[in-house]
Scaffold this motif. Structure first.
Motif, PDB file in Angstrom:
ATOM      1  N   PRO A   1      50.711   3.253   3.483  1.00 50.55           N
ATOM      2  CA  PRO A   1      50.353   2.681   2.173  1.00 50.55           C
ATOM      3  C   PRO A   1      49.552   1.382   2.261  1.00 50.55           C
ATOM      4  N   ARG A   2      49.900   0.503   3.193  1.00 49.93           N
ATOM      5  CA  ARG A   2      49.180  -0.771   3.289  1.00 49.93           C
ATOM      6  C   ARG A   2      47.715  -0.553   3.698  1.00 49.93           C
ATOM      7  N   GLU A   3      47.497   0.460   4.543  1.00 50.67           N
ATOM      8  CA  GLU A   3      46.125   0.780   4.942  1.00 50.67           C
ATOM      9  C   GLU A   3      45.322   1.309   3.747  1.00 50.67           C
ATOM     10  N   VAL A   4      45.963   2.166   2.952  1.00 50.82           N
ATOM     11  CA  VAL A   4      45.309   2.679   1.739  1.00 50.82           C
ATOM     12  C   VAL A   4      45.026   1.530   0.775  1.00 50.82           C
ATOM     13  N   ALA A   5      45.995   0.632   0.627  1.00 49.81           N
ATOM     14  CA  ALA A   5      45.825  -0.520  -0.267  1.00 49.81           C
ATOM     15  C   ALA A   5      44.649  -1.383   0.175  1.00 49.81           C
ATOM     16  N   ALA A   6      44.539  -1.596   1.489  1.00 51.25           N
ATOM     17  CA  ALA A   6      43.437  -2.415   2.011  1.00 51.25           C
ATOM     18  C   ALA A   6      42.090  -1.771   1.690  1.00 51.25           C
ATOM     19  N   GLY A   7      42.043  -0.453   1.794  1.00 51.90           N
ATOM     20  CA  GLY A   7      40.800   0.256   1.482  1.00 51.90           C
ATOM     21  C   GLY A   7      40.428   0.124   0.014  1.00 51.90           C
ATOM     22  N   ILE A   8      41.428   0.184  -0.842  1.00 52.79           N
ATOM     23  CA  ILE A   8      41.180   0.045  -2.278  1.00 52.79           C
ATOM     24  C   ILE A   8      40.689  -1.361  -2.603  1.00 52.79           C
ATOM     25  N   VAL A   9      41.360  -2.361  -2.063  1.00 56.77           N
ATOM     26  CA  VAL A   9      41.009  -3.761  -2.309  1.00 56.77           C
ATOM     27  C   VAL A   9      39.579  -4.045  -1.862  1.00 56.77           C
ATOM     28  N   GLU A  10      39.182  -3.450  -0.735  1.00 58.82           N
ATOM     29  CA  GLU A  10      37.833  -3.659  -0.198  1.00 58.82           C
ATOM     30  C   GLU A  10      36.754  -3.123  -1.152  1.00 58.82           C
ATOM     31  N   LYS A  11      37.065  -2.009  -1.808  1.00 60.37           N
ATOM     32  CA  LYS A  11      36.070  -1.376  -2.696  1.00 60.37           C
ATOM     33  C   LYS A  11      36.052  -1.973  -4.102  1.00 60.37           C
ATOM     34  N   LEU A  12      37.165  -2.573  -4.528  1.00 61.35           N
ATOM     35  CA  LEU A  12      37.248  -3.083  -5.894  1.00 61.35           C
ATOM     36  C   LEU A  12      36.345  -4.293  -6.107  1.00 61.35           C
ATOM     37  N   GLU A  13      35.681  -4.314  -7.257  1.00 62.99           N
ATOM     38  CA  GLU A  13      34.854  -5.465  -7.647  1.00 62.99           C
ATOM     39  C   GLU A  13      35.502  -6.111  -8.871  1.00 62.99           C
ATOM     40  N   LEU A  14      36.309  -7.117  -8.600  1.00 61.67           N
ATOM     41  CA  LEU A  14      37.059  -7.777  -9.675  1.00 61.67           C
ATOM     42  C   LEU A  14      36.880  -9.290  -9.657  1.00 61.67           C
ATOM     43  N   ASP A  15      35.816  -9.766  -8.990  1.00 65.47           N
ATOM     44  CA  ASP A  15      35.626 -11.213  -8.868  1.00 65.47           C
ATOM     45  C   ASP A  15      35.478 -11.895 -10.221  1.00 65.47           C
ATOM     46  N   ASP A  16      34.979 -11.143 -11.213  1.00 66.19           N
ATOM     47  CA  ASP A  16      34.781 -11.748 -12.526  1.00 66.19           C
ATOM     48  C   ASP A  16      36.084 -11.864 -13.311  1.00 66.19           C
ATOM     49  N   LEU A  17      37.123 -11.137 -12.882  1.00 62.23           N
ATOM     50  CA  LEU A  17      38.399 -11.141 -13.604  1.00 62.23           C
ATOM     51  C   LEU A  17      39.535 -11.786 -12.833  1.00 62.23           C
ATOM     52  N   CYS A  18      39.589 -11.558 -11.528  1.00 58.36           N
ATOM     53  CA  CYS A  18      40.787 -11.899 -10.757  1.00 58.36           C
ATOM     54  C   CYS A  18      40.512 -12.861  -9.617  1.00 58.36           C
ATOM     55  N   GLU A  19      41.579 -13.565  -9.242  1.00 55.73           N
ATOM     56  CA  GLU A  19      41.588 -14.290  -7.978  1.00 55.73           C
ATOM     57  C   GLU A  19      41.614 -13.227  -6.866  1.00 55.73           C
ATOM     58  N   PRO A  20      41.362 -13.619  -5.599  1.00 61.35           N
ATOM     59  CA  PRO A  20      41.418 -12.626  -4.512  1.00 61.35           C
ATOM     60  C   PRO A  20      42.721 -11.823  -4.553  1.00 61.35           C
ATOM     61  N   LEU A  21      42.596 -10.498  -4.407  1.00 59.08           N
ATOM     62  CA  LEU A  21      43.761  -9.624  -4.512  1.00 59.08           C
ATOM     63  C   LEU A  21      44.654  -9.764  -3.285  1.00 59.08           C
ATOM     64  N   GLU A  22      45.936  -9.506  -3.492  1.00 60.69           N
ATOM     65  CA  GLU A  22      46.909  -9.596  -2.402  1.00 60.69           C
ATOM     66  C   GLU A  22      47.631  -8.262  -2.250  1.00 60.69           C
ATOM     67  N   ILE A  23      47.974  -7.937  -0.994  1.00 63.60           N
ATOM     68  CA  ILE A  23      48.783  -6.742  -0.706  1.00 63.60           C
ATOM     69  C   ILE A  23      50.169  -7.234  -0.311  1.00 63.60           C
ATOM     70  N   ALA A  24      51.177  -6.707  -0.989  1.00 65.69           N
ATOM     71  CA  ALA A  24      52.544  -7.199  -0.752  1.00 65.69           C
ATOM     72  C   ALA A  24      53.467  -6.057  -0.378  1.00 65.69           C
ATOM     73  N   GLY A  25      54.514  -6.432   0.374  1.00 65.46           N
ATOM     74  CA  GLY A  25      55.565  -5.461   0.697  1.00 65.46           C
ATOM     75  C   GLY A  25      55.017  -4.197   1.335  1.00 65.46           C
ATOM     76  N   PRO A  26      55.538  -3.036   0.916  1.00 67.35           N
ATOM     77  CA  PRO A  26      55.129  -1.772   1.541  1.00 67.35           C
ATOM     78  C   PRO A  26      53.745  -1.291   1.134  1.00 67.35           C
ATOM     79  N   GLY A  27      53.103  -1.971   0.180  1.00 63.36           N
ATOM     80  CA  GLY A  27      51.770  -1.528  -0.221  1.00 63.36           C
ATOM     81  C   GLY A  27      51.429  -1.802  -1.673  1.00 63.36           C
ATOM     82  N   PHE A  28      52.169  -2.707  -2.324  1.00 69.04           N
ATOM     83  CA  PHE A  28      51.829  -3.106  -3.697  1.00 69.04           C
ATOM     84  C   PHE A  28      50.530  -3.920  -3.690  1.00 69.04           C
ATOM     85  N   ILE A  29      49.716  -3.736  -4.716  1.00 67.36           N
ATOM     86  CA  ILE A  29      48.533  -4.579  -4.899  1.00 67.36           C
ATOM     87  C   ILE A  29      48.822  -5.528  -6.052  1.00 67.36           C
ATOM     88  N   ASN A  30      48.687  -6.834  -5.780  1.00 68.71           N
ATOM     89  CA  ASN A  30      48.960  -7.853  -6.792  1.00 68.71           C
ATOM     90  C   ASN A  30      47.653  -8.360  -7.394  1.00 68.71           C
TER      91      ASN A  30
END
Length: 545
Positions: A49-78
């Motif tokens: 799950p954490r590897e999948v989360a990292a892949g999602i975070v890399e592709k997401l373009e949210l700089d206009d809305l969010c602070e840098p995204l964080e991956i927590a625990g077993p694979g939550f995206i914050n």
């Protein structure tokens, strides 16, 4: 204005292809929202799950809305929304005349059937919920830009008027001298007379025939009793601050001339068939049919409701039909909708919904009634609440108690608890609004100018409040779609709680400069949303308490 969770959801879905199911973060250190989308995708992709989360975070373009995204625990995206985005979104509410309520792309004509008391009887506790719930739907759907047509389907026709008119003539009464309470006493006397005197019962039945045939004397007395009833109902509606008007009455009598035509149409097309002498429509999935005309040639509720639905779709051009009637009528309305679908009166593109509701219980947990076991008059119920608080606060208590629990559930009428200004009550929300108004008055007295925009949101309590404000439009949209007003109640209660936390942790008038100005603007935005939200529930938002 698209809500922040909606914007995040759309962006994440464009990358993942599935709903990220955004949830508010459980703790401030986890940001504002969390998603377990990576954990769900990991099963199908066969990756950690954490590897999948990292892949999602890399592709997401949210700089206009969010602070840098964080991956927590077993694979939550914050997700943590930027404070300037929160400030901008909350500020838009202050300038938007709709306060963030999304206007319908394709406005509909929505017919809502609610309240529906019986003529010659005072409204009782059984009409409380229908009236309050229907009024809330009216307000919410109107706010979204739909054309709402209320239909107050009062019981103003049928066998009971035979005995009422006959009793009036027996007593030599001038019915015009009665008020609604007097008409109800007449009803009681007529009913007792009917049970005790077979000759009177025969005359009452003959009087029904005369009424249906248009006998002038009978119709005049009938019309007088109906007019008295409407005046009594209107007085209660004004007292309850609901939107129903005299033009909204559409009683059973209105459809009387339509009933033979409906029967003829259904029979001619083979949809209705004679069964055991009655004209009936059988619907797949239902053991018993809808009785369109009984074996004696009389008409009942089934055909009246079919005629009403046909009229509402054909003449009022309804795109959506909402019936706010007790849960015990669920089977009846499903059958009526089935008949109308089969007959083509209810096209597939027209949405028909029965919104059932539970009973009002006394503090003993039993059905709310008088000592004699009869239903409590609605005005007596309002009197009981007003014995505990001012009329507008008592009304807020009753409406909020009704709307804040799931509609299908029974709820307990406890005037003392409901009128408390603490806890999950209507008066608590009114108090929160009045408290903000007090701050704004003090600011005005000190000649502090409230800016039109929120600029500084450094504190977690400020951010949480602004985040909740941004969700208002989304919550109203959900209530308009799902017809579950408790979701708006829950939201407003959470908003009032978030404001209380903000007020305790972030001094408003004692702060200085841009921080003070921004906090006053945040107070103003909260006041605006509370005022609008309470209004959608039919509750007054007082400036002082």
């Amino acid at each position: 204005m698209s809500s922040l969770p909606s914007q995040l959801t759309e962006r994440v879905m464009s990358v993942t292809g599935i709903d990220p199911e955004m949830r508010p973060a459980t703790k401030p250190q986890f940001g504002h929202f969390q998603s377990n989308v990576a954990m769900r995708l990991a099963k199908t992709e066969g990756k950690p799950p954490r590897e999948v989360a990292a892949g999602i975070v890399e592709k997401l373009e949210l700089d206009d809305l969010c602070e840098p995204l964080e991956i927590a625990g077993p694979g939550f995206i914050n997700f943590r929304i930027k404070s300037e985005v929160l400030a901008s979104t909350a500020s838009e509410l202050m300038a938007d005349p709709n306060v963030g309520i999304v206007q319908a792309d394709q406005p509909q004509t929505v017919v809502i059937d609610y309240s529906a008391p019986n003529a010659a009887k005072q409204m009782h506790v059984g009409h409380l919920r229908s009236t309050i719930i229907g009024d809330c739907f009216n307000r919410v759907l109107t706010a979204q830009g739909h054309t709402v047509i209320p239909q107050n389907h009062i019981g103003d026709w049928g066998r009971q008027f035979g005995m009422l008119v006959e009793q009036t003539l027996d007593e030599g009464l001038d019915p015009a001298e009665l008020d609604l309470a007097g008409a109800e006493e007449l009803y009681k006397r007529a009913n007792a007379h009917l049970k005790a005197d077979e000759a009177f019962a025969d005359r009452a039945r003959e009087r029904v025939v005369k009424l249906q045939a248009g006998d002038e004397q009978t119709l005049k007395i009938w019309q007088t009793l109906v007019d008295i009833s409407k005046r009594g109902f209107d007085a209660t509606y004004r007292r309850m601050n609901v939107l129903l008007q005299p033009k909204d009455y559409a009683g059973e009598s209105m459809y009387n001339a339509m009933l033979p035509k409906v029967c003829d149409d259904l029979e001619a097309r083979g949809i209705a068939k004679v069964d055991a002498g009655a004209l009936a429509v059988f619907v797949d999935g239902y053991e018993a049919p809808a009785i369109i005309r009984n074996s004696q040639g009389g008409y009942g509720y089934d055909v009246t409701d079919v005629a009403a639905l046909r009229y509402r779709v054909g003449e009022l051009h309804a795109n959506r039909l909402i019936y706010v009637v007790g849960s015990e009528q669920t089977h009846h309305f499903k059958l009526i909708f089935g008949v109308c679908r089969k007959a083509g009166y209810l096209p597939e593109e027209v949405r028909a919904e029965h919104v059932g509701y539970g009973m009002v219980l006394g503090t003993d947990g039993k059905k709310f009634s008088t000592r004699e076991g009869t239903a409590v008059h609605l005005d007596d119920l309002l009197d009981e609440a007003e014995a505990q608080a001012a009329p507008n606060i008592a009304l807020a208590a009753i409406k909020y108690a009704d709307l804040s629990s799931g509609l299908q559930k029974d709820y307990t009428f406890d005037a003392e608890r409901m009128t408390a200004t603490t806890g999950d009550t209507g008066p608590y929300l009114q108090y929160a609004h009045a408290r903000i108004c007090q701050i704004m008055r003090r600011a005005e007295a000190e000649q502090i100018v409230v800016p039109e925009a929120i600029s500084v949101l450094d504190e977690p309590a400020e951010q949480q409040l602004a985040l909740l404000l941004s969700r208002f439009g989304e919550v109203v949209a959900e209530v308009g779609e799902s017809l579950q007003p408790h979701k708006l109640c829950t939201y407003l209660y959470e908003l009032a709680g978030a404001y209380s936390s903000f007020y305790e942790q972030c001094p408003v008038l004692k702060s200085e400069g841009e921080v003070r100005a921004s906090r006053l603007a945040l107070c103003q935005a909260t006041r605006t949303v509370l005022d609008k939200g309470l209004g959608l529930l039919g509750i007054d938002a007082p400036e002082r308490m």
